[in-house]
Design a protein around this motif. Structure first.
Motif, PDB file in Angstrom:
ATOM      1  N   THR A  17       1.558   0.554  -2.243  1.00  0.00           N
ATOM      2  CA  THR A  17       1.325  -0.855  -1.936  1.00  0.00           C
ATOM      3  C   THR A  17       2.392  -1.440  -1.022  1.00  0.00           C
ATOM      4  O   THR A  17       2.074  -2.054  -0.001  1.00  0.00           O
ATOM      5  CB  THR A  17       1.247  -1.689  -3.234  1.00  0.00           C
ATOM      6  N   GLU A  18       3.635  -1.236  -1.348  1.00  0.00           N
ATOM      7  CA  GLU A  18       4.726  -1.816  -0.567  1.00  0.00           C
ATOM      8  C   GLU A  18       4.791  -1.230   0.848  1.00  0.00           C
ATOM      9  O   GLU A  18       4.934  -1.959   1.818  1.00  0.00           O
ATOM     10  CB  GLU A  18       6.059  -1.599  -1.282  1.00  0.00           C
ATOM     11  N   HIS A  21       1.817  -2.422   2.906  1.00  0.00           N
ATOM     12  CA  HIS A  21       1.961  -3.853   3.188  1.00  0.00           C
ATOM     13  C   HIS A  21       2.901  -4.080   4.379  1.00  0.00           C
ATOM     14  O   HIS A  21       2.607  -4.874   5.269  1.00  0.00           O
ATOM     15  CB  HIS A  21       2.479  -4.564   1.937  1.00  0.00           C
ATOM     16  N   ARG A  22       4.019  -3.361   4.394  1.00  0.00           N
ATOM     17  CA  ARG A  22       4.966  -3.486   5.512  1.00  0.00           C
ATOM     18  C   ARG A  22       4.326  -3.054   6.832  1.00  0.00           C
ATOM     19  O   ARG A  22       4.471  -3.727   7.853  1.00  0.00           O
ATOM     20  CB  ARG A  22       6.218  -2.651   5.248  1.00  0.00           C
TER      21      ARG A  22
END
Length: 83
Positions: A17-18, A21-22
């Motif tokens: 997810t992280e 997202h970036r």
């Protein structure tokens, strides 16, 4: 043509997810949009929303789903989005 032979994970996984997202905020996320019928197929030739030509060939026991991550590097990711 980019050959995609495995599912690396899913957007719902905490570690993915992280990173995704970036990349999305940096404009480096590409999506492959598939119908439900197409997700059952094991071999596909598709084009991402940004124009990358891809050949998908995954194992029989694997199944594409919304959020499947097919490519992930520091500067780019390719995921599946269901129509």
């Amino acid at each position: 043509m980019l050959h995609l032979n495995q599912i690396l994970g899913n957007l719902s996984e905490a570690g993915m997810t992280e990173r995704i997202h970036r990349l999305s905020h940096d404009g480096k996320l590409e999506e492959i949009r598939l119908s439900a019928a197409d997700t059952a197929r094991k071999r596909l030739r598709v084009t991402t929303d940004k124009g990358t030509d891809c050949a998908i060939a995954i194992a029989r026991e694997s199944r594409l789903e919304n959020g499947s991550v097919l490519f992930l590097e520091d500067g780019r990711a390719i995921i599946v989005r269901m129509l």
